[in-house]
Write a protein that holds these residues in place. Structure first.
Motif, PDB file in Angstrom:
ATOM      1  N   ASN A 301     -30.411  14.452  -7.501  1.00 49.89           N
ATOM      2  CA  ASN A 301     -31.643  14.457  -6.700  1.00 49.89           C
ATOM      3  C   ASN A 301     -32.459  15.734  -6.922  1.00 49.89           C
ATOM      4  OD1 ASN A 301     -31.179  11.952  -5.470  1.00 49.89           O
ATOM      5  ND2 ASN A 301     -29.855  12.867  -3.911  1.00 49.89           N
ATOM      6  N   ALA A 302     -31.766  16.821  -7.292  1.00 46.90           N
ATOM      7  CA  ALA A 302     -32.465  18.097  -7.508  1.00 46.90           C
ATOM      8  C   ALA A 302     -33.157  18.155  -8.865  1.00 46.90           C
ATOM      9  CB  ALA A 302     -31.479  19.259  -7.387  1.00 46.90           C
ATOM     10  N   ILE A 303     -32.740  17.279  -9.798  1.00 40.05           N
ATOM     11  CA  ILE A 303     -33.314  17.293 -11.148  1.00 40.05           C
ATOM     12  C   ILE A 303     -34.514  16.365 -11.205  1.00 40.05           C
ATOM     13  CG2 ILE A 303     -32.909  16.722 -13.571  1.00 40.05           C
ATOM     14  CD1 ILE A 303     -29.972  17.509 -13.123  1.00 40.05           C
ATOM     15  N   ASP A 304     -35.617  16.902 -11.609  1.00 43.63           N
ATOM     16  CA  ASP A 304     -36.845  16.114 -11.727  1.00 43.63           C
ATOM     17  C   ASP A 304     -37.036  15.720 -13.195  1.00 43.63           C
ATOM     18  OD1 ASP A 304     -39.223  14.878 -11.321  1.00 43.63           O
ATOM     19  OD2 ASP A 304     -40.394  16.726 -11.056  1.00 43.63           O
ATOM     20  N   GLY A 305     -36.615  14.500 -13.519  1.00 41.04           N
ATOM     21  CA  GLY A 305     -36.733  14.022 -14.908  1.00 41.04           C
ATOM     22  C   GLY A 305     -35.508  14.381 -15.717  1.00 41.04           C
ATOM     23  N   LYS A 306     -35.709  15.102 -16.815  1.00 36.93           N
ATOM     24  CA  LYS A 306     -34.629  15.427 -17.737  1.00 36.93           C
ATOM     25  C   LYS A 306     -33.883  16.670 -17.267  1.00 36.93           C
ATOM     26  CE  LYS A 306     -33.814  15.928 -22.705  1.00 36.93           C
ATOM     27  NZ  LYS A 306     -34.455  16.045 -24.041  1.00 36.93           N
ATOM     28  N   GLY A 307     -32.543  16.661 -17.464  1.00 33.18           N
ATOM     29  CA  GLY A 307     -31.762  17.816 -17.054  1.00 33.18           C
ATOM     30  C   GLY A 307     -30.309  17.706 -17.450  1.00 33.18           C
ATOM     31  N   LYS A 308     -29.526  18.698 -17.035  1.00 31.11           N
ATOM     32  CA  LYS A 308     -28.105  18.752 -17.368  1.00 31.11           C
ATOM     33  C   LYS A 308     -27.286  19.039 -16.112  1.00 31.11           C
ATOM     34  CE  LYS A 308     -28.668  20.456 -22.135  1.00 31.11           C
ATOM     35  NZ  LYS A 308     -28.318  21.549 -23.087  1.00 31.11           N
ATOM     36  N   ILE A 309     -26.099  18.419 -16.094  1.00 30.42           N
ATOM     37  CA  ILE A 309     -25.121  18.710 -15.045  1.00 30.42           C
ATOM     38  C   ILE A 309     -23.799  18.995 -15.742  1.00 30.42           C
ATOM     39  CG2 ILE A 309     -23.857  17.853 -13.038  1.00 30.42           C
ATOM     40  CD1 ILE A 309     -26.238  16.046 -12.426  1.00 30.42           C
ATOM     41  N   SER A 310     -23.245  20.168 -15.494  1.00 31.59           N
ATOM     42  CA  SER A 310     -21.987  20.533 -16.149  1.00 31.59           C
ATOM     43  C   SER A 310     -20.937  20.892 -15.102  1.00 31.59           C
ATOM     44  CB  SER A 310     -22.192  21.713 -17.099  1.00 31.59           C
ATOM     45  OG  SER A 310     -22.656  22.850 -16.397  1.00 31.59           O
ATOM     46  N   VAL A 311     -19.690  20.504 -15.408  1.00 32.85           N
ATOM     47  CA  VAL A 311     -18.550  20.827 -14.551  1.00 32.85           C
ATOM     48  C   VAL A 311     -17.589  21.675 -15.371  1.00 32.85           C
ATOM     49  CG1 VAL A 311     -16.703  19.934 -13.098  1.00 32.85           C
ATOM     50  CG2 VAL A 311     -18.821  18.603 -13.368  1.00 32.85           C
ATOM     51  N   ASN A 312     -17.318  22.877 -14.881  1.00 34.85           N
ATOM     52  CA  ASN A 312     -16.424  23.795 -15.587  1.00 34.85           C
ATOM     53  C   ASN A 312     -15.211  24.091 -14.708  1.00 34.85           C
ATOM     54  OD1 ASN A 312     -15.465  25.530 -17.542  1.00 34.85           O
ATOM     55  ND2 ASN A 312     -16.574  27.300 -16.724  1.00 34.85           N
ATOM     56  N   ILE A 313     -14.008  23.847 -15.243  1.00 35.97           N
ATOM     57  CA  ILE A 313     -12.765  24.031 -14.490  1.00 35.97           C
ATOM     58  C   ILE A 313     -12.089  25.313 -14.977  1.00 35.97           C
ATOM     59  CG2 ILE A 313     -10.538  23.021 -13.902  1.00 35.97           C
ATOM     60  CD1 ILE A 313     -11.916  20.278 -14.730  1.00 35.97           C
ATOM     61  N   ILE A 314     -11.848  26.243 -14.035  1.00 32.85           N
ATOM     62  CA  ILE A 314     -11.280  27.554 -14.366  1.00 32.85           C
ATOM     63  C   ILE A 314     -10.026  27.777 -13.533  1.00 32.85           C
ATOM     64  CG2 ILE A 314     -11.761  30.034 -14.511  1.00 32.85           C
ATOM     65  CD1 ILE A 314     -14.782  29.203 -14.204  1.00 32.85           C
ATOM     66  N   GLU A 315      -8.966  28.270 -14.172  1.00 28.90           N
ATOM     67  CA  GLU A 315      -7.719  28.532 -13.453  1.00 28.90           C
ATOM     68  C   GLU A 315      -7.611  30.007 -13.083  1.00 28.90           C
ATOM     69  OE1 GLU A 315      -2.882  27.900 -13.919  1.00 28.90           O
ATOM     70  OE2 GLU A 315      -4.178  27.748 -15.670  1.00 28.90           O
ATOM     71  N   ASN A 316      -7.231  30.262 -11.813  1.00 29.27           N
ATOM     72  CA  ASN A 316      -6.931  31.621 -11.347  1.00 29.27           C
ATOM     73  C   ASN A 316      -5.417  31.695 -11.152  1.00 29.27           C
ATOM     74  OD1 ASN A 316      -6.545  34.029  -9.955  1.00 29.27           O
ATOM     75  ND2 ASN A 316      -8.437  33.835  -8.786  1.00 29.27           N
ATOM     76  N   ILE A 317      -4.714  32.135 -12.183  1.00 31.85           N
ATOM     77  CA  ILE A 317      -3.250  32.101 -12.172  1.00 31.85           C
ATOM     78  C   ILE A 317      -2.685  33.016 -11.095  1.00 31.85           C
ATOM     79  CG2 ILE A 317      -1.174  32.554 -13.558  1.00 31.85           C
ATOM     80  CD1 ILE A 317      -2.825  31.917 -16.043  1.00 31.85           C
ATOM     81  N   VAL A 318      -3.293  34.179 -10.882  1.00 34.20           N
ATOM     82  CA  VAL A 318      -2.773  35.165  -9.937  1.00 34.20           C
ATOM     83  C   VAL A 318      -2.700  34.590  -8.524  1.00 34.20           C
ATOM     84  CG1 VAL A 318      -3.138  37.436  -8.908  1.00 34.20           C
ATOM     85  CG2 VAL A 318      -3.632  37.061 -11.346  1.00 34.20           C
ATOM     86  N   LYS A 319      -3.761  33.934  -8.103  1.00 40.48           N
ATOM     87  CA  LYS A 319      -3.825  33.400  -6.733  1.00 40.48           C
ATOM     88  C   LYS A 319      -3.438  31.929  -6.656  1.00 40.48           C
ATOM     89  CE  LYS A 319      -7.328  36.606  -5.027  1.00 40.48           C
ATOM     90  NZ  LYS A 319      -8.637  36.728  -4.342  1.00 40.48           N
ATOM     91  N   GLU A 320      -2.975  31.350  -7.762  1.00 44.41           N
ATOM     92  CA  GLU A 320      -2.597  29.938  -7.816  1.00 44.41           C
ATOM     93  C   GLU A 320      -3.740  29.063  -7.306  1.00 44.41           C
ATOM     94  OE1 GLU A 320       1.101  29.752  -5.625  1.00 44.41           O
ATOM     95  OE2 GLU A 320       2.245  30.046  -7.468  1.00 44.41           O
ATOM     96  N   GLN A 321      -4.919  29.320  -7.838  1.00 42.98           N
ATOM     97  CA  GLN A 321      -6.109  28.580  -7.446  1.00 42.98           C
ATOM     98  C   GLN A 321      -6.808  28.017  -8.679  1.00 42.98           C
ATOM     99  OE1 GLN A 321      -8.312  31.656  -5.430  1.00 42.98           O
ATOM    100  NE2 GLN A 321      -7.613  30.998  -3.404  1.00 42.98           N
ATOM    101  N   ILE A 322      -7.621  27.009  -8.418  1.00 48.50           N
ATOM    102  CA  ILE A 322      -8.460  26.433  -9.470  1.00 48.50           C
ATOM    103  C   ILE A 322      -9.896  26.462  -8.977  1.00 48.50           C
ATOM    104  CG2 ILE A 322      -9.050  24.334 -10.724  1.00 48.50           C
ATOM    105  CD1 ILE A 322      -6.098  23.655 -10.743  1.00 48.50           C
TER     106      ILE A 322
END
Length: 400
Positions: A301-322
């Motif tokens: 809804n925020a993109i007016d016409g042409k655009g990109k949506i990217s999902v990046n998954i990052i691991e935080n090993i120290v805190k056992e979080q993603i």
């Protein structure tokens, strides 16, 4: 005006009236204090003059009259000479002017010096001449005036504390009632969807058998959509209940939903998913898909016409979080609205309900004990939402 803005306007209006009431109360009290203070100054001056006359007259009748006037206008006061030695005092606390040592009363100079310092700090001295020498009359505020100075602050503090307790209590009760209504409505919705979904699945199977169309792409898409309806019904049935969190490959879970979602929106929007394909996270798939769905819908809804949506998954090993960062190239969000976008009723669309991100925050924080927030945003360039979830099996979630 959407409900969030309407509620916000009412809050500002009520705050404005509260400030007006508090300011008026303080102004009127200050007006009274100045009036009483002026009256006490006049009484102190008359008392000083009557004291001066007493030292200058030998007439018994005049002295009786002056004593009567002086005593009727009594204020806590101390008279000093030009060397700052105390010569006369009146209306001080008689229980503190002397202290006892066995049976004797001993003059307490420390008490008088303390009172003199207070008097000097409160009012300018009244100068009078007695026996040809200058004397200085110092006086202090009466107990009534001292109490009146602090009364409005005490009163407003008590009222504010009472209103805070009342607001917290009623707000908590109202939220509990709203939660019960929403949970009941969600579960009833899931129950009502169950029968038509089962019927649709049966009709799809009949179509496959009748037309021998096991691999027909249209029927496969229909089947896929009906299964999505099953997932939606399952989501609603889980609201208000403790979800079971299990380890799932986070990359594949998100990728599957993005693939499903991307073919149902404009082909002018490009979707990408990046990250470690083997990384697992503790999630409930139907509920977590709901989180991704709501954020992707807002991004589209925020993109007016042409655009990109990217999902990046990052691991935080120290805190056992993603970390799951979802970035779009849409309109962007003002920094002042970073917190407001998660409030129920907040929306920038004319026909929006403003519940998507509020529900998303609840699912992430209450059911996955994670976090979600606007990581960064720039007007005209896009927004990044960050989701933080657990990647450890040792975690036990609790519903708030």
């Amino acid at each position: 005006m959407n409900p969030y803005q309407h509620k916000k306007r009412w809050k500002y209006l009520l705050l404005f009236f509260a400030i007006i009431i508090a300011t008026s109360s303080l102004w009127y009290t200050d007006f009274l204090v100045k009036g009483i203070s002026k009256s006490e100054r006049t009484r102190a001056e008359v008392w000083s003059q009557s004291l001066k006359k007493l030292f200058a007259t030998d007439n018994d009748e005049m002295m009786n009259y002056l004593f009567t006037v002086k005593d009727s206008l009594i204020v806590p006061a101390i008279v000093t000479d030009d060397k700052d030695s105390i010569t006369v005092y009146t209306a001080l606390d008689t229980t503190k002017t002397y202290y006892k040592i066995e049976k004797d009363k001993i003059y307490d100079p420390r008490y008088f010096q303390r009172q003199l310092r207070i008097m000097k700090s409160q009012h300018d001295a009244i100068v009078i001449e007695m026996n040809g020498k200058k004397n200085y009359v110092y006086y202090k505020d009466s107990d009534l005036l001292s109490q009146l100075r602090v009364f409005p602050y005490v009163q407003l503090s008590v009222i504010a504390f009472f209103l805070l307790i009342a607001y917290t209590t009623f707000n908590s009760s109202r939220r509990a009632e709203q939660n019960q209504v929403w949970v009941g409505l969600a579960k009833e919705t899931a129950h009502q969807l169950g029968t038509p979904i089962s019927s649709l699945m049966a009709w799809i199977e009949l179509l496959k058998d009748k037309f021998n169309a096991e691999r027909d792409p249209l029927i496969l898409q229909m089947e896929h959509d009906v299964r999505r309806l099953e997932i939606v019904a399952d989501r609603f049935s889980k609201i208000g209940s403790m979800p079971i969190l299990t380890n799932h490959p986070i990359y594949q879970t998100i990728k599957d939903y993005v693939d499903y979602f991307s073919i149902r929106v404009s082909d002018k929007i490009e979707f990408t998913v990046t990250g470690d394909e083997q990384q697992e996270a503790l999630i409930n798939i139907p509920l977590f898909d709901w989180v991704i769905e709501n954020i992707l819908k807002n991004a589209v809804n925020a993109i007016d016409g042409k655009g990109k949506i990217s999902v990046n998954i990052i691991e935080n090993i120290v805190k056992e979080q993603i970390f799951v960062d979802i970035t779009d190239t849409g309109k962007g969000i003002p920094k002042s609205k970073f917190e407001a976008v998660f409030q129920p009723g907040f929306t920038t669309r004319k026909r929006g309900w403003g519940l998507g991100l509020s529900l998303t925050k609840r699912i992430v924080e209450n059911y996955h004990n994670g976090q979600i927030f606007v990581k960064e945003s720039e007007i005209g360039k896009g927004t990044t939402f960050r989701i933080i979830i657990k990647s450890s099996l040792n975690y036990v979630p609790t519903i708030k």
